[in-house]
Structures are given as C-alpha cells and as structure tokens.
Design an enzyme around this catalytic site. Structure first.
Site, PDB file in Angstrom:
ATOM      1  CG  HIS A 190      -1.713   1.249   1.418  1.00 17.88           C
ATOM      2  ND1 HIS A 190      -1.449   2.184   2.391  1.00 17.88           N
ATOM      3  CD2 HIS A 190      -2.783   1.705   0.728  1.00 17.88           C
ATOM      4  CE1 HIS A 190      -2.337   3.163   2.306  1.00 17.88           C
ATOM      5  NE2 HIS A 190      -3.142   2.901   1.304  1.00 17.88           N
ATOM      6  CG  HIS A 239      -0.648   9.698   0.819  1.00 15.57           C
ATOM      7  ND1 HIS A 239      -0.779   9.549   2.186  1.00 15.57           N
ATOM      8  CD2 HIS A 239      -1.806   9.233   0.286  1.00 15.57           C
ATOM      9  CE1 HIS A 239      -1.960   9.019   2.460  1.00 15.57           C
ATOM     10  NE2 HIS A 239      -2.591   8.820   1.322  1.00 15.57           N
TER      11      HIS A 239
END
Length: 605
Positions: free
Chosen positions: A122, A168
């Site tokens: 992830h 991110h």
C-alpha cells in the site's frame, strides 16, 4: 565466567554453553549405540529420521547421508557415528530449518489469478508515515526484493501541470518522479520472483497526462508490459502465463475521477511498539455488528477514503476526454463502486474485474456479506487497503481478508509490527514467490450442505492437531552487545508461541522465564493446538526479555505457514522487528501433527 559491573562490584555468571538442552540430549541418547551414550550410527540415524523427523524410508536414506556428510565436514564423527555435538549442530543448521529450504515453488501456478493470495503493498513509494514522509523509488525496490507482487503508485500532476509525480495526495509528503519509479520497477521486478508484478495506479490525471503515462509505460517496460487482447476478460490468466510480465490495474479513463480526501470517523488506534496483540476477531465481529447496526453500507463506504470518493465536477472533467492508448494498457480494470454491497459483490459470469474496499467498509462487509465476499473472490480480485487515519503507517490484521478469500490485502511495508509479521509469514510459503494458492475450502462453490465456509464460526470441526515444543535458543550473544538487554546480568528470556488463523484456531501461549542466560533452555511442551483450518494457520513465535521495571525487551520473532512446517525437531531462525533475519539467533523447536479423531482429513503426509 561472564562479568557485569554493578556500581563498585562485579557480578559473575557462568559462561554460555553450547550444549544441547536436556530434552534434546534425551532424544540423542535414545538412538545412541548401547542406548546410554556414545554415538549414533548410520542405521540408528535413519531410524531417528523416520521416527522423530517424519521422513519416509527413501527420505531417511538421503537425509542420513546428508547429516553424516555435514558431521564429517565439521569433524564431528567418532568411530563412524554421529556425536552428540554433531547431532546438535546439525539440528540448528539451516539445512534442518522448519521450512524446507530446497522446496521452492511447488503449488499449481496454472490457475487464474483469483485463485491466489498475492503479496500486496500500500502506498509503496512512501519512506515513512502517511502524512509527512518522503516519496522515493527505494521502498519500491526493497518491496520487490522482499517478494511483493502488487505495487501501488498515486499519480498526480506536478506544479506546472506538465509532468507526473508520485506522492500521497493532499498531504505533506514530498514527491518522486514517476519515471524513476517505473525505471526501478523494470530493473528489480523479477529479482526475487519470476511471477507477474501488478501495478495498481491511483490516477488523478488529465487526459493529456494519461497519454504521457501511457507513453512512459510502453517505453519503459516494452515487451514486459502485458496488454490484454480484449478490454474485458472472461477469466484472469494464470501466474504461469504471466511470468515476467508487468500488469496495469486501474479504473478505465471514462470512470477516472479526481479523488477527494475522505476522513474516517474513527481515531487512530494507539498500539504498543510491536503492535497490538492479534485477536481472534470474535470480539471484533460483535463490535462491528453493534457499531453498524442501523447504518447503511453506503455510509461506511463513503467514509473509507482513497480511491472511492468522487465529486460531480471532477466527473465532468474526467469525461471531457480520454486517451485510448492509456485505456488499452489497463489489463485489470478496477470497478467503480456502487456503494451497495449486493451490487458491488455481484458476480458477472461473462467477465472478471477488481474491486477495492477500504478497511472500515470491509470490516462491515464481512459481518453482513461474508459469503458474498467468498463467492466474489472465487472469480474476481478484491483489494482492501488501510484506513486513512493510519497516519503512522500501521497495519490491520491481514487474516480478516485471507479468511474470506481476499487476494490483495494491502500492507504498509514500512509499518513494522505484528500485523506485518503475519503478512511476511504468509508469503514465506510457496518458495517466497509472492503468490500463495488459496485453500480449496475458499474455492468450493458448492460445499457439502449447501453452505460456504464460514471462518467466523467458533465450532468449526478440527482437521488436525499440532503439538509444539520449544527446547532452547541461541545466537543473541553473537548479534547483541553484552549489555543490550540488561546492564547488570545476562538476559532473562521467555518465548511466546501461538497460532493466528480463523477465529477457532487463534491462540497464544508462553514459556517460563529462564533467568540470566544467553542460551535459554526452556524444554517447554505447549501441548496440542487444535486446527480447524490449518491451510490458513500461521505459527507465531516471539522471544522477549523479561524486565521487572519497564517494558520487556524484544528478542526476535518469526511467523511461519503451518501447512509447510516440517515435522520433527527443527531450527527456527528469528527476525528483527522489521522482519529482517537476525544473523545468528535461532530456536530449536519440535512440531508434531496428529489427525483429529473427528476428521477424515489426511492433512500432513
């Protein structure tokens, strides 16, 4: 003697000894010439290998020759027989490891991708936490060398809107250029495993940048890039068919929407330095049932964050133009969720797809639609990802996904602790290739009685029983400085051993504390662990150093797939808290499998 200084005084302790524990000596003496000492001859060694180590007749012959060759090389043969020291050294050697080091990939790799658990990362590019750490290609390289087969990249326009960066989004994480990540993947994708790497893209790009990404993918990967012959597949190809290939998985461009940050309502859990203890999920299931009673699935799904949150304005922009070449490269399409569980998990007999669920939405789904998840994952791929409030890159219990057949249980590889240890343990199986075949119980669409496997049941019938003995440990004296654990004395070690699996199998036990010893000899028999689903069970082993005044020190850990354990007395190498093997630290343990009287299973043969 070993000395420790305490203020003005010296404390003296007996020097560490290489001798085997009493129980291990007893095993050796039972097969030694004359029954009371001396050496073990080759014929007696073959008998020991059959009766203690579980070898077949042919296997015992071959193993006996290897043991004798090992002892001869170490000059530990006496009068043509194996000495006690030679026996002990061989037991602790890597050749006698709990998992056969020579086994390699042995499972059938010719089935569709949906038949396998897949080692999944992830936010694979992050170097630390989810909020302010840096983005880099280095974590991707490490993950690939560790056997990870699913790499996730979040794609965003750069400040000038003319290039693509990986970061991110809507956080303070620093970016890395996409091309650096792609080049690293090309170079390292198959360093550990020849089986396919799936590249999941979370795309926040305009059509012109999607076209740029398509060009990058083709120019970087070339023939390595898998391109499906049709936009929709009736069945996924197999890992064998996809060897050496890189597969793109994302939403089709017409569905791609710029995501909005979804904030989950629940607060970040405060966990210990090694992570919270693994629960059997009985309490979790009850809590989830109570928490979500009266709430719609849509409400939970809308809180899940990441790929699933969309806005009307973003949708209009996304549909203004798409790049056909970018679409063509998407081999595994990600289905846009409908926020209705019945619809989300509907199985289409004519095509396969991938669905992605956030941790929170998935927790609710297993309470209300566990059987639907099992059916869906028999043909389709399901990925679950950590909730957005895990800003420290902690992880959830991956077994909550594997129990229901979820293939892609995404883990933060930089989030060290017990949850990640389970993931590392699962993918030690099948030669560490990153693909582990799902057990038949999860692929049976028409089980006896007309009901699917229910991993939440506490009364599942027992298939087999595993008896575990931990004899001793050694190696800390080589890998740690003398005062690492205790400034005033040698360490006080204890071991914790247990099972993580379905709810009925989950259990953890502990040995006594052995005081003031670098080579603890516990000789502790834990008794039998009843296993209802040994194909989903992981053996957990931890060693800690007891401390009366503060938190116990960590001495090492490992997690091993039960279905691959070799019976007999075996060496078990421990790893550090990051999952990296310690150079010298090993335990000597024994594993014995017994069939359950109530089961027709012939599990360990």
């Amino acid at each position: 003697m070993t000395t420790y200084r305490v203020c003005c005084f010296l404390r003296r302790f007996r020097a560490a000894s290489n001798e085997p524990s009493e129980a291990v000596r007893d095993v050796f003496q039972a097969y030694a010439d004359g029954g009371g000492g001396g050496v073990v001859g080759e014929e007696a060694l073959r008998r020991l290998l059959r009766e203690v180590q579980g070898e077949t007749d042919a296997g015992a012959d071959a193993a006996a020759k290897e043991v004798m060759a090992f002892a001869a090389e170490q000059r530990l043969l006496k009068k043509g027989g194996l000495t006690a020291e030679g026996f002990h050294r061989w037991l602790l050697s890597d050749a006698n490891a709990a998992l056969d080091p020579r086994r390699g990939v042995y499972q059938d790799m010719g089935l569709p991708l949906s038949h396998y658990f897949i080692y999944t990362g992830h936010n694979s590019y992050l170097t630390g936490n989810q909020l302010s750490s840096g983005s880099s290609e280095r974590p991707i390289v490490k993950a690939l060398h560790d056997g990870v087969r699913v790499i996730e990249l979040d794609l965003w326009p750069n400040a000038a809107k003319d290039d693509v960066e990986v970061l991110h989004g809507r956080t303070w994480t620093s970016p890395v250029e996409l091309i650096k990540c792609l080049a690293a993947i090309k170079e390292h994708a198959f360093a550990t495993s020849p089986y396919p790497v799936i590249l999941t893209l979370e795309d926040h790009l305009t059509p012109d940048l999607q076209a740029k990404v398509a060009k990058m993918l083709k120019e970087t990967f070339g023939e390595m890039l898998y391109v499906s012959e049709s936009e929709q597949m009736a069945e996924f190809p197999s890992p064998d068919e996809l060897k050496g290939k890189i597969i793109i998985s994302t939403k089709a461009p017409k569905e791609y929407l710029q995501t909005q940050s979804g904030k989950e309502e629940e607060a970040e859990e405060q966990e210990g330095v090694w992570g919270e203890e693994i629960s059997d999920d009985k309490t979790t299931a009850r809590q989830m049932s109570e928490q979500y009673s009266g709430k719609s699935y849509a409400a939970a799904a809308e809180a899940a964050g990441s790929e699933e949150e969309v806005g009307e304005e973003a949708e209009k922009k996304a549909r203004q133009g798409t790049d056909n070449e970018y679409r063509r490269l998407i081999a595994i399409q990600l289905t846009r969720r409908k926020h209705d569980m019945e619809q989300d998990l509907r199985v289409d007999p004519d095509k396969v797809t991938r669905l992605s669920l956030g941790e929170k939405a998935y927790e609710k789904a297993i309470v209300s639609h566990g059987d639907h998840i099992i059916r869906f994952t028999q043909r389709n791929l399901l990925r679950i990802f950590p909730r957005s409030t895990r800003i420290t890159s902690s992880n959830y219990n991956p077994l909550m996904g594997w129990r229901y057949g979820v293939q892609m249980v995404a883990a933060n590889m930089q989030g060290h602790g017990r949850k990640l240890w389970l993931t590392q343990g699962m993918f030690r199986a099948n030669g560490g290739c990153g693909y582990v075949k799902k057990p038949d119980v999860l692929m049976n669409s028409d089980p006896a009685g007309g009901k699917l496997f229910d991993p939440s049941r506490a009364d599942l019938p027992v298939k087999t029983r595993l008896k575990v003995t931990v004899y001793m440990g050694d190696g800390w004296r080589f890998d740690f400085r003398k005062t690492h654990f205790d400034r005033c004395s040698p360490p006080d070690f204890y071991a914790r051993v247990g099972i993580a699996g379905v709810a009925a199998d989950t259990r953890m036990e502990q040995t006594r504390v052995v005081m003031d010893s670098w080579i603890p000899a516990w000789d502790h028999e834990f008794g039998e662990f009843p296993l209802a689903a040994p194909e989903l069970a992981l053996l957990r082993v931890e060693v800690h150093e007891s401390d009366n005044h503060q938190k116990d020190d960590f001495g090492g850990q490992t997690c091993l797939p039960v279905w691959e354990l070799r019976p007999g007395i075996r060496s078990v190498r421990l790893s550090d808290h990051k999952g990296q093997p310690l150079r010298s630290v090993k335990l000597l343990m024994r594993f014995e499998f017994f069939p359950s009287p109530d089961s027709n299973s012939n599990y360990m043969q």
